[in-house]
Design a protein around this motif. Structure first.
Motif, PDB file in Angstrom:
ATOM      1  N   LEU D 172       0.817  -1.220   0.000  1.00  0.00           N
ATOM      2  CA  LEU D 172       0.000   0.000   0.000  1.00  0.00           C
ATOM      3  C   LEU D 172       0.846   1.262   0.000  1.00  0.00           C
ATOM      4  CD1 LEU D 172      -2.761  -1.047   2.527  1.00  0.00           C
ATOM      5  CD2 LEU D 172      -2.775  -1.162   0.033  1.00  0.00           C
ATOM      6  N   ASP D 173       0.327   2.277  -0.672  1.00  0.00           N
ATOM      7  CA  ASP D 173       0.985   3.569  -0.661  1.00  0.00           C
ATOM      8  C   ASP D 173       0.801   4.196   0.725  1.00  0.00           C
ATOM      9  OD1 ASP D 173      -1.453   5.565  -0.680  1.00  0.00           O
ATOM     10  OD2 ASP D 173      -1.919   3.884  -2.008  1.00  0.00           O
ATOM     11  N   PRO D 174       1.592   5.197   1.037  1.00  0.00           N
ATOM     12  CA  PRO D 174       1.576   5.774   2.388  1.00  0.00           C
ATOM     13  C   PRO D 174       0.198   6.254   2.836  1.00  0.00           C
ATOM     14  CG  PRO D 174       3.368   6.689   1.091  1.00  0.00           C
ATOM     15  CD  PRO D 174       2.596   5.819   0.168  1.00  0.00           C
ATOM     16  N   ASP D 175      -0.518   6.909   1.961  1.00  0.00           N
ATOM     17  CA  ASP D 175      -1.832   7.411   2.370  1.00  0.00           C
ATOM     18  C   ASP D 175      -2.780   6.282   2.726  1.00  0.00           C
ATOM     19  OD1 ASP D 175      -0.895   9.935   1.836  1.00  0.00           O
ATOM     20  OD2 ASP D 175      -2.820  10.576   0.980  1.00  0.00           O
TER      21      ASP D 175
END
Ligand code: ATP
Ligand code: ATP
Ligand code: MG
Ligand code: MG
Lengths: 344, 250, 220, 344, 220
Positions: D172-175
């Motif tokens: 997953l991306d940071p957000d």
């Protein structure tokens, strides 16, 4: 070396609800460059990278690798070109019927290398990724990260000219990630390989990429050199990515603390990069003015060899004096701005 | 090489032919027995020249088959009659066969026509005019008792006795199944009825070959005749008659 | 007619011999035809690596036709071909031809089913490496499907054994025909029992080998 | 709530080369705690978490969840207990034959929920993970991160008491990661769920874990509260993990710079945590002493609500004065030490 | 004998009727037996979710025995059972019993092969959710294997159609038997051609439906 022109990708074209995963993507990677692509989950990163070697046929646009438009090549020539493009898959795509050795050997076998040459090369690669002792293991006997490393070793086996990495380090711990990144850098430096790399880990971008593109909703919303992206991200999404590494958002708890003390109006963010980072700014302030400087948050680091700082400081002292300090900082060619209520 | 003769036959007749083979060997004739589990292939193979003789069928079936298929085959000798009978576990007399009774018939082409004729002779059905033994249940023109006629493989006829009112059973099957073909049937074919005489056939072009005649003679020898009588316990009745005579009578 | 063991044993061994001969040769040839057939059905289908509607539809229909004709009729239908190939339409060797016509399309279908289960990612991988269709088949598809393929071929060879029992129609002989001719038609229970036992042992052996190999390859 | 006692796991016991993936693991997670496990790839993390719900039968040891020794339970009772243990798999393990909706609905279907209840719950969960619009998509129509989110939503569907997450945010991306972590925290706060979480992302540990264990070669080599691990890691491996977030190693380029200037002997690392972080230390130094202070590297942040700083500073000035400054810093209850040649 | 269309058409429809009846009923019952059989073979095997050597070995042998007996002998062997179930050993309905004995173990093997291809991760997932063995089978194994299962069942039903041709041995009738009795034995080429065409259409239809469903489920 690698150019995408007006790439568009529509999934489920003939179905009820088609998904437009890519919308007019233009992107160029020069020989020997390491180019990073970041974006939220579902932004279209994998679709983009899979268009490069035509695993996904773009609905429109041209894919030019090494001067050849792959979308126009007959099957045979496409195969020849693909042989020069290594790929690390997000889901590994290991062959269950082959050992770790067999998986890495596969592209060499296809090329018709001799048995000894294959053995030497594969063992070297396995050692590189720290899995020489797992050569005889089958994929289901390997951990997630080990599988990913096999995928990386395999992609490098035939010394490709272009390497496509789809989250090649997402399952790896930091040390292993570093080792892999070092290996990639080394391969780039020694053989001039061109790398297109998808990741959501900004430290990977920071450590290895020359350029970055930020993709959102199937479009490139920002692109440029890594240092520029880190120091002056333009879009919200880029800022949010940069923040993960540079840590520039004030944690809620800290902010609450400040509010309680009632000193929120003297909290400033200072951004400095390059040479200016080397002059003792904070120390000068303390010495020259009758304010105390308290660093409450931030990061001082080096991006692509250049020093860079992004810190939040609290000035303790008279508000008029603080204003003078702020002016002084601005005169030093350094960015300073009051921190907003959300800590950004 | 005319001293090597391939004979196509079926399981039931194989023991006799084993003996014939033995006897023929003494006269310098080498017989190779080829067993078929089918009633079409032996004639086709004979016509093709893939075998030299066959022996498995009644003269009636043989004639209608070769005529319909335009095969160049000729009967060259008689072997035996395997009289069929109507057997039953449920009735003692034909007259007891009631309306809608189930009758089982063997379905192989050489058996079926014959079984139908037996039913006709028993006055249970009427077949279409000029029925020559080739054809199936569609040849029935009258079925006053609305008999439920079911055709099964010969091997199944005896096994179905328990289920049906009556079954038409070949005598070899009857014996194998533990029935007595002479005393058990409620109705039985005539032991010397010409149409049911089994024959040895060859290709027409070769019907006069001497070695074939030698084989027919061996078949008609004393030894073979008594062997048939012993081995088949009445299921097969040896027929030693000149073939021309039989063809004429038929 | 009485049953005699002295007659039976040589007969049995002869029949066993015929059966093994038919199975061995027919299976081998069926493999040589059936596996490429199954592969072709997979790669030429819509979205296959060599998608080709014409070839797929043609083969699909050929397989269907062969699979729908009752075996005895198949035997007759191809007699001219049989004669062309083995010089006769009668006997054990001749029986092999229809057996192949029966088994090869059967294997084709089973192979097709096994290969279709191979993960799409495997083919992607192969394509990303620039593998030729030939390499995709031999180096990727078949090895990845091997475990299932072996079970499929086990099913096929057992089906073939069943079909050899019908070879008696053209004088093919064999153990199944022995069972039918004597055990069934002549009510010789001893023959029936012994032949069936032999068939059971044969099938059990083949299935065990199939299970073992398949499991070993699957490693789970 | 969850206790592992003397867990040992041997793979391929009856084969030629067995692998001892876990050696005497002891670990306790209290109710409502979020417990992180970090370690290198192949350290045994997945093996450990899979032993908790007995997907992997431990070769030796006891697994006590909610007071029950799972290794001793009959099959039926084990199933009952497993229903209370949600799991997010490293490889997602989505059902190909089911849509995103169907995958998330699965555990609810097994529990016999009503159709409407299932619909409401699933759509809520899908919205939570930002995939409400993908409800009808099949796994192969989803991106890597989307698949992972489906896995997370599924694990939460039946409101488990214990949640096992094997690299639940690695794709997953940071957000999105933050959103998921917030969700987990919320679930913990509202329902008191106990979470055992494997990750190699130290920022996940920092943001959400109460305690951490570091596992290496199948053994726990360090464990304790998150703040302690971050501020005073003991083992090399823990240090190396902490470094990824706290960035405490001086980049080579910076170090080279310093060496060239010949000022390497006045480079110090200062570590401060808790209250001391709030007093304007650097400013005080600048004011009190005749040295200039230049922050060349480091991070000032908040870990589990407590301020924490780890910075590298260069003192510019007379070496005797510098010594006095160092003593002064030590008197402020703050750790200071000269930086070694490797920048650590 | 002459060929007469007026006789042929009703005969054909009757036979078609019989065939459809036999296929429908036999297939349905075979499914009801064969699918659980295949499932049991998968779950009771070594390392299956309900591993049980005794049950596995027993069923494995039963399947092997049934699969190894020539169809005609199978018919005889189970006559007492057939009689017990349908009251007679003769006729179309009676033919269904041996057809089931032939098809059910066949389906068992095919189902076994399809289910074994299901990813180990699926079973892990199910177990982690505390699914009962019953749920694992119905909610996980079968749906995940469905695409392959459908092709397997397509193969099985076509095999069954082939077997119905042999049902004529016990007076089962049907289109295959029509083809053999009239087309083959009596050389009525018209019957042969028409019946074979009908069989081909039937098989083609079934295979097409199978391919379509399987592909739709596989979605690739
Ligand atoms: N089925 C198996 N057979 C043999 N060895 C295995 C098996 N599963 C795991 N191993 C080995 O056990 C060790 C621990 O594996 P595990 O999956 O627990 O690692 P991990 O800590 O989760 O790593 P990662 O971060 O890469 O996922 C590895 O060396 C792996 O190769
Ligand atoms: N085969 C497909 N059919 C329909 N939609 C698809 C298909 N493949 C991908 N998509 C959709 O296209 C979009 C982009 O997917 P893609 O895999 O490129 O994302 P990504 O950027 O790689 O995300 P992640 O970081 O999660 O891997 C997603 O919304 C996804 O759901
Ligand atoms: Mg992706
Ligand atoms: Mg793991």
């Amino acid at each position: 070396m690698l150019r995408l022109e007006g790439i568009r990708k529509l999934y489920g074209e003939d179905g009820d609800n088609p998904v437009e995963a890519l919308k007019n993507i233009n992107l160029e990677v020069k020989r020997g460059e390491i180019y990073g692509v970041v974006g939220y989950s579902g932004a279209g990163k994998s679709s983009l990278i899979r268009c490069v070697n035509l695993l996904e046929k773009p609905t429109a646009g041209r894919v030019i690798v090494n001067g050849k438009d792959l979308t126009k090549l007959p099957a045979k020539d496409l195969r020849t070109e693909r042989k020069k493009i290594g790929m690390v898959f997000q889901q590994f795509n290991l062959l269950h019927s082959k050992t770790a050795f067999g998986n890495v050997a596969m592209p060499l076998i296809l090329e018709g290398y001799s048995k000894e040459a294959i053995h030497d090369k594969v063992m070297k690669l396995l050692s590189f990724v720290g899995l020489a002792d797992k050569a005889d293991h089958y994929p289901e006997q390997l951990s997630g990260g080990q599988k990913q490393r096999i995928g990386i070793a395999r992609a490098l086996a035939t010394d490709p000219h272009v390497l496509l990495c789809d989250e090649a380090t997402s399952a790896l711990d930091p040390d292993t990630t570093n080792a892999v990144l070092d290996l990639l850098k080394q391969v780039r430096d020694e053989m001039g390989i061109t790398i297109l790399l998808i990741t959501h880990e900004m430290n990977v971008i920071r450590d290895i990429c020359d350029k970055v593109a930020v993709i959102d909703g199937g479009m490139i919303v920002e692109q440029g050199t890594t240092i520029n992206l880190f120091t002056s991200p333009q879009t919200d999404i880029a800022k949010s990515f940069v923040r993960t590494v540079l840590n520039d958002a004030l944690p809620e708890a800290t902010w609450k603390n400040i509010l309680e003390k009632g000193s929120s109006n003297s909290v400033y963010r200072i951004l400095y990069k390059g040479e200016s980072a080397n002059s003792p700014l904070l120390s000068n302030i303390a010495k020259k003015f009758s304010v105390d400087v308290n660093v409450i948050h931030g990061t001082i680091t080096t991006i692509q060899g250049q020093p860079f700082g992004n810190i939040i400081i609290e000035f303790i002292g008279d508000s008029r004096e603080v204003n003078i300090v702020v002016k002084y900082v601005q005169e030093q060619n350094t960015t300073i701005r009051e921190v907003a209520a959300d800590g950004i | 090489d005319s001293t090597n003769v391939k004979v196509g036959t079926t399981t039931a007749e194989t023991p006799t032919w084993e003996l014939v083979k033995e006897l023929a060997a003494e006269e310098g004739i080498e017989i190779e027995i080829i067993q078929f589990s089918d009633y079409v292939q032996p004639n086709i193979a004979l016509d093709n020249g893939e075998i030299d003789l066959n022996a498995f069928q009644t003269i009636t079936y043989f004639h209608s088959f070769k005529e319909e298929q335009g095969l160049h085959l000729s009967a060259i000798g008689t072997t035996a009659i395997w009289p069929m009978g109507i057997y039953s576990e449920k009735i003692e007399e034909l007259s007891e066969i009631g309306d809608g009774a189930q009758i089982i018939l063997p379905k192989e082409p050489t058996n079926l026509g014959r079984a139908l004729m037996l039913l006709e002779k028993a006055e249970l059905i009427t077949l279409k005019e000029g029925f020559n033994g080739s054809g199936g249940v569609e040849s029935i023109v009258e079925n006053p008792k609305n008999l439920d006629i079911v055709t099964v493989t010969a091997g199944q006829t005896a096994r179905g006795l328990q289920d049906a009112t009556a079954a038409v059973i070949n005598s070899d099957i009857a014996i194998a199944a533990g029935l007595n073909p002479t005393s058990d049937p409620v109705f039985r074919e005539d032991e010397q009825s010409v149409p049911y005489i089994n024959i040895i056939a060859s290709h027409t072009d070769r019907k006069n070959e001497e070695v074939f005649q030698q084989i027919v003679d061996i078949y008609h020898s004393e030894k073979v005749q008594s062997f048939i009588e012993d081995e088949y316990e009445g299921a097969a009745v040896p027929v030693v008659r000149p073939i021309e005579e039989v063809i004429e009578e038929q | 007619m009485e049953f005699s063991w002295s007659w039976f044993w040589p007969e049995l061994f002869g029949s066993l011999n015929e059966t093994l001969y038919m199975i061995f040769v027919a299976f081998l040839i069926s493999l040589l035809i059936g596996i490429p057939l199954g592969i072709t059905l997979v790669i030429t289908r819509d979205q296959g690596i060599l998608a080709n509607k014409t070839v797929f539809n043609l083969l699909n229909i050929v397989v269907n036709v062969l699979r729908s004709i009752p075996f005895i009729i198949l035997i007759v239908a191809i007699i001219p071909l049989t004669r062309l190939i083995v010089g006769t339409s009668i006997g054990t060797t001749a029986a092999i031809v229809p057996l192949v016509f029966y088994t090869a399309p059967y294997i084709g279908r089973l192979v097709e089913n096994s290969l279709l289960e191979v993960d799409q990612g495997t083919i992607e991988l192969a394509e990303s490496m620039g593998a030729t269709p030939w390499q995709i088949i031999w180096k990727f598809l078949l090895p990845e499907a091997l475990s299932s393929l072996i079970l499929s071929l086990t099913i096929a060879i057992i089906g073939l054994i069943g079909a050899t029992a019908m070879a008696g129609a053209v004088g093919g002989g064999g153990i199944g025909d022995l069972a039918i001719s004597y055990g069934y038609n002549q009510f010789q229970t001893e023959v029936m029992v012994v032949t069936v036992i032999i068939l059971v042992i044969m099938v059990q052996l083949i299935q065990s080998i199939g299970n073992y190999l398949s499991k070993k390859i699957r490693r789970s």
